[in-house]
Design a protein around this motif. Sequence first.
Motif, PDB file in Angstrom:
ATOM      1  N   THR A 192       0.846  -1.196   0.000  1.00 47.30           N
ATOM      2  CA  THR A 192       0.000   0.000   0.000  1.00 47.30           C
ATOM      3  C   THR A 192       0.879   1.242   0.000  1.00 47.30           C
ATOM      4  N   GLY A 193       0.267   2.358  -0.401  1.00 47.48           N
ATOM      5  CA  GLY A 193       1.006   3.617  -0.439  1.00 47.48           C
ATOM      6  C   GLY A 193       0.125   4.743   0.062  1.00 47.48           C
ATOM      7  N   PRO A 194       0.675   5.944   0.192  1.00 46.17           N
ATOM      8  CA  PRO A 194      -0.091   7.071   0.734  1.00 46.17           C
ATOM      9  C   PRO A 194      -1.121   7.626  -0.248  1.00 46.17           C
ATOM     10  N   GLU A 195      -2.206   8.174   0.307  1.00 44.74           N
ATOM     11  CA  GLU A 195      -3.232   8.775  -0.554  1.00 44.74           C
ATOM     12  C   GLU A 195      -2.847  10.205  -0.948  1.00 44.74           C
ATOM     13  N   ILE A 196      -2.083  10.864  -0.089  1.00 41.20           N
ATOM     14  CA  ILE A 196      -1.531  12.175  -0.471  1.00 41.20           C
ATOM     15  C   ILE A 196      -0.156  11.888  -1.069  1.00 41.20           C
ATOM     16  N   GLU A 197      -0.019  12.237  -2.339  1.00 36.26           N
ATOM     17  CA  GLU A 197       1.158  11.780  -3.068  1.00 36.26           C
ATOM     18  C   GLU A 197       1.886  12.975  -3.683  1.00 36.26           C
ATOM     19  N   ASP A 198       3.172  12.788  -3.958  1.00 36.07           N
ATOM     20  CA  ASP A 198       3.878  13.878  -4.644  1.00 36.07           C
ATOM     21  C   ASP A 198       3.857  13.637  -6.148  1.00 36.07           C
ATOM     22  N   ASP A 199       4.172  14.688  -6.866  1.00 30.70           N
ATOM     23  CA  ASP A 199       4.087  14.659  -8.322  1.00 30.70           C
ATOM     24  C   ASP A 199       4.938  13.536  -8.926  1.00 30.70           C
ATOM     25  N   TRP A 200       6.103  13.333  -8.346  1.00 37.31           N
ATOM     26  CA  TRP A 200       7.014  12.312  -8.872  1.00 37.31           C
ATOM     27  C   TRP A 200       6.354  10.932  -8.877  1.00 37.31           C
ATOM     28  N   HIS A 201       5.779  10.517  -7.758  1.00 38.12           N
ATOM     29  CA  HIS A 201       5.228   9.162  -7.681  1.00 38.12           C
ATOM     30  C   HIS A 201       3.890   9.032  -8.410  1.00 38.12           C
ATOM     31  N   ASN A 202       3.122  10.125  -8.470  1.00 42.16           N
ATOM     32  CA  ASN A 202       1.822  10.008  -9.133  1.00 42.16           C
ATOM     33  C   ASN A 202       1.932  10.190 -10.649  1.00 42.16           C
ATOM     34  N   PHE A 203       2.888  11.031 -11.081  1.00 43.91           N
ATOM     35  CA  PHE A 203       2.979  11.352 -12.518  1.00 43.91           C
ATOM     36  C   PHE A 203       4.365  11.142 -13.124  1.00 43.91           C
ATOM     37  N   THR A 204       5.308  11.968 -12.690  1.00 43.93           N
ATOM     38  CA  THR A 204       6.561  12.080 -13.435  1.00 43.93           C
ATOM     39  C   THR A 204       7.291  10.749 -13.591  1.00 43.93           C
ATOM     40  N   SER A 205       7.412  10.001 -12.498  1.00 41.80           N
ATOM     41  CA  SER A 205       8.164   8.747 -12.595  1.00 41.80           C
ATOM     42  C   SER A 205       7.419   7.719 -13.446  1.00 41.80           C
ATOM     43  N   LEU A 206       6.098   7.928 -13.625  1.00 38.83           N
ATOM     44  CA  LEU A 206       5.302   6.991 -14.429  1.00 38.83           C
ATOM     45  C   LEU A 206       5.305   7.412 -15.904  1.00 38.83           C
ATOM     46  N   ASN A 207       6.381   8.066 -16.284  1.00 42.37           N
ATOM     47  CA  ASN A 207       6.556   8.474 -17.682  1.00 42.37           C
ATOM     48  C   ASN A 207       5.546   9.545 -18.092  1.00 42.37           C
ATOM     49  N   MET A 208       5.117  10.357 -17.109  1.00 43.30           N
ATOM     50  CA  MET A 208       4.212  11.471 -17.405  1.00 43.30           C
ATOM     51  C   MET A 208       4.857  12.755 -16.911  1.00 43.30           C
ATOM     52  N   PRO A 209       5.872  13.278 -17.658  1.00 42.85           N
ATOM     53  CA  PRO A 209       6.507  14.513 -17.206  1.00 42.85           C
ATOM     54  C   PRO A 209       5.526  15.684 -17.247  1.00 42.85           C
ATOM     55  N   GLU A 210       5.940  16.804 -16.660  1.00 40.70           N
ATOM     56  CA  GLU A 210       5.095  18.008 -16.653  1.00 40.70           C
ATOM     57  C   GLU A 210       4.637  18.323 -18.073  1.00 40.70           C
ATOM     58  N   HIS A 211       3.421  18.792 -18.212  1.00 40.48           N
ATOM     59  CA  HIS A 211       2.812  19.157 -19.499  1.00 40.48           C
ATOM     60  C   HIS A 211       2.525  17.952 -20.387  1.00 40.48           C
ATOM     61  N   HIS A 212       2.738  16.742 -19.878  1.00 43.09           N
ATOM     62  CA  HIS A 212       2.380  15.571 -20.690  1.00 43.09           C
ATOM     63  C   HIS A 212       0.857  15.532 -20.832  1.00 43.09           C
ATOM     64  N   PRO A 213       0.373  15.366 -22.063  1.00 36.95           N
ATOM     65  CA  PRO A 213      -1.088  15.427 -22.252  1.00 36.95           C
ATOM     66  C   PRO A 213      -1.852  14.379 -21.428  1.00 36.95           C
ATOM     67  N   ALA A 214      -1.192  13.259 -21.114  1.00 35.53           N
ATOM     68  CA  ALA A 214      -1.903  12.207 -20.374  1.00 35.53           C
ATOM     69  C   ALA A 214      -2.316  12.668 -18.977  1.00 35.53           C
ATOM     70  N   ARG A 215      -1.657  13.704 -18.481  1.00 31.73           N
ATOM     71  CA  ARG A 215      -2.061  14.219 -17.163  1.00 31.73           C
ATOM     72  C   ARG A 215      -3.494  14.746 -17.193  1.00 31.73           C
ATOM     73  N   ASP A 216      -3.904  15.211 -18.372  1.00 29.08           N
ATOM     74  CA  ASP A 216      -5.268  15.757 -18.474  1.00 29.08           C
ATOM     75  C   ASP A 216      -6.329  14.664 -18.413  1.00 29.08           C
ATOM     76  N   MET A 217      -5.917  13.402 -18.626  1.00 32.43           N
ATOM     77  CA  MET A 217      -6.890  12.315 -18.567  1.00 32.43           C
ATOM     78  C   MET A 217      -7.446  12.177 -17.147  1.00 32.43           C
ATOM     79  N   GLN A 218      -6.703  12.684 -16.182  1.00 31.78           N
ATOM     80  CA  GLN A 218      -7.087  12.499 -14.783  1.00 31.78           C
ATOM     81  C   GLN A 218      -7.228  13.875 -14.139  1.00 31.78           C
ATOM     82  N   ASP A 219      -8.445  14.230 -13.779  1.00 35.49           N
ATOM     83  CA  ASP A 219      -8.661  15.546 -13.167  1.00 35.49           C
ATOM     84  C   ASP A 219      -8.169  15.516 -11.733  1.00 35.49           C
ATOM     85  N   THR A 220      -7.068  16.178 -11.525  1.00 38.96           N
ATOM     86  CA  THR A 220      -6.359  16.014 -10.259  1.00 38.96           C
ATOM     87  C   THR A 220      -6.825  16.986  -9.192  1.00 38.96           C
ATOM     88  N   PHE A 221      -6.933  16.489  -7.975  1.00 41.89           N
ATOM     89  CA  PHE A 221      -7.125  17.355  -6.805  1.00 41.89           C
ATOM     90  C   PHE A 221      -5.745  17.708  -6.268  1.00 41.89           C
TER      91      PHE A 221
END
Length: 342
Positions: free
Chosen positions: A127-156
């Motif tokens: 298990t992992g934390p529900e409050i996450e940093d950008d690296w673990h939620n996006f960047t490290s998953l091959n979704m760098p800043e401004h990657h269009p795939a980030r828009d697929m998920q409306d982020t809180f």
Amino acid sequence: MASLQEQIQQYELEIKAINIANAAELEDFRIRFLGAKGIVKQIFGEMKNVPADQRKEAGQMLNSFKILAEEKFESFKSLQVDTKAKCPAVDNTLPGTPLPIGTRHPLRVVENKIVSIFERIGFSVATGPEIEDDWHNFTSLNMPEHHPARDMQDTFYVSTDPDWVLRTHTSSTQARILETEQLPIRVICPGRVYRNETISARAHCFFHQCEGLYVDKNVSFADLKQTLYYFVTEMFGENTKVRFRPSYFPFTEPSAEMDISCTVCGGSGCNLCKHTGWVEILGCGMVHPNMLRNFGIDPEVYTGFAFGMGVERITQVKYQVNDLRMYSQNDVRFLRQFQAIT
Ligand code: DAH
């Protein structure tokens, strides 16, 4: 005015003559003679006014008066109401008052089932934390800043700091595991995720996912297919068919979505499958080499597969729940329907 001695004699006569007939009269007697403001106490109080030379005699009289009053009270004590005896008899053989027992939440039931199916083939839970940093939620998953795939998920976002988010998927746990665990890795990661969606029958601002990750030498797409096929037959029954459709996720290449033959109509067409005969249940693929590299893993040596499924979706398909809001409304009429399967 009568002397103290005369008063005592008077009272003694009275006591001897009194007939006590019931509990109420006994209580009256007790209050009148022996109570905190009763006659015995009162006369004791008057002792100080008795001349010193008569005090000894008066004291003896008073003592025997007191004993007389007490003995009278004692001799009628059986009249006193025994409050315990008045209680209704207790029948210890009667069944106890039943306590209302809750049921496991359907999402937890299904999550447990998913987890145990994968545990049987060597996956362990992470298990992992529900409050996450950008690296673990996006960047490290091959979704760098401004990657269009980030828009697929409306982020809180947790604050005005864009680095902190409520995780939008359990793939963030994959990242944490790749960062900290030794290879080979075989984990299943259940948990709650959040997206800024308007709440309706088909969307919610929080829901649950189960992520799977397997990284080792020689892991192939065939392993992925066979693992998921095993999962489907365990979860939905032997006769369930599966199909894979090419798809896109930034963290897998190639990526696919997996459908199963409709659990309601068996493939002939109904509302659940929108008359296609198939229902989509998860996304999956081979872990993207960039992602492995992000965690210092050589993609020439190691390969892996990953998949992610919505627990609400699996529950909907398995138990025909048609409104996502029911999961969080806490309506016991809904929740109790899952009693039998817990
Ligand atoms: N993270 C994806 C989502 O939230 C689901 C998913 C798709 C997870 C493919 C995976 C995967 O691990 O390989 O929609």
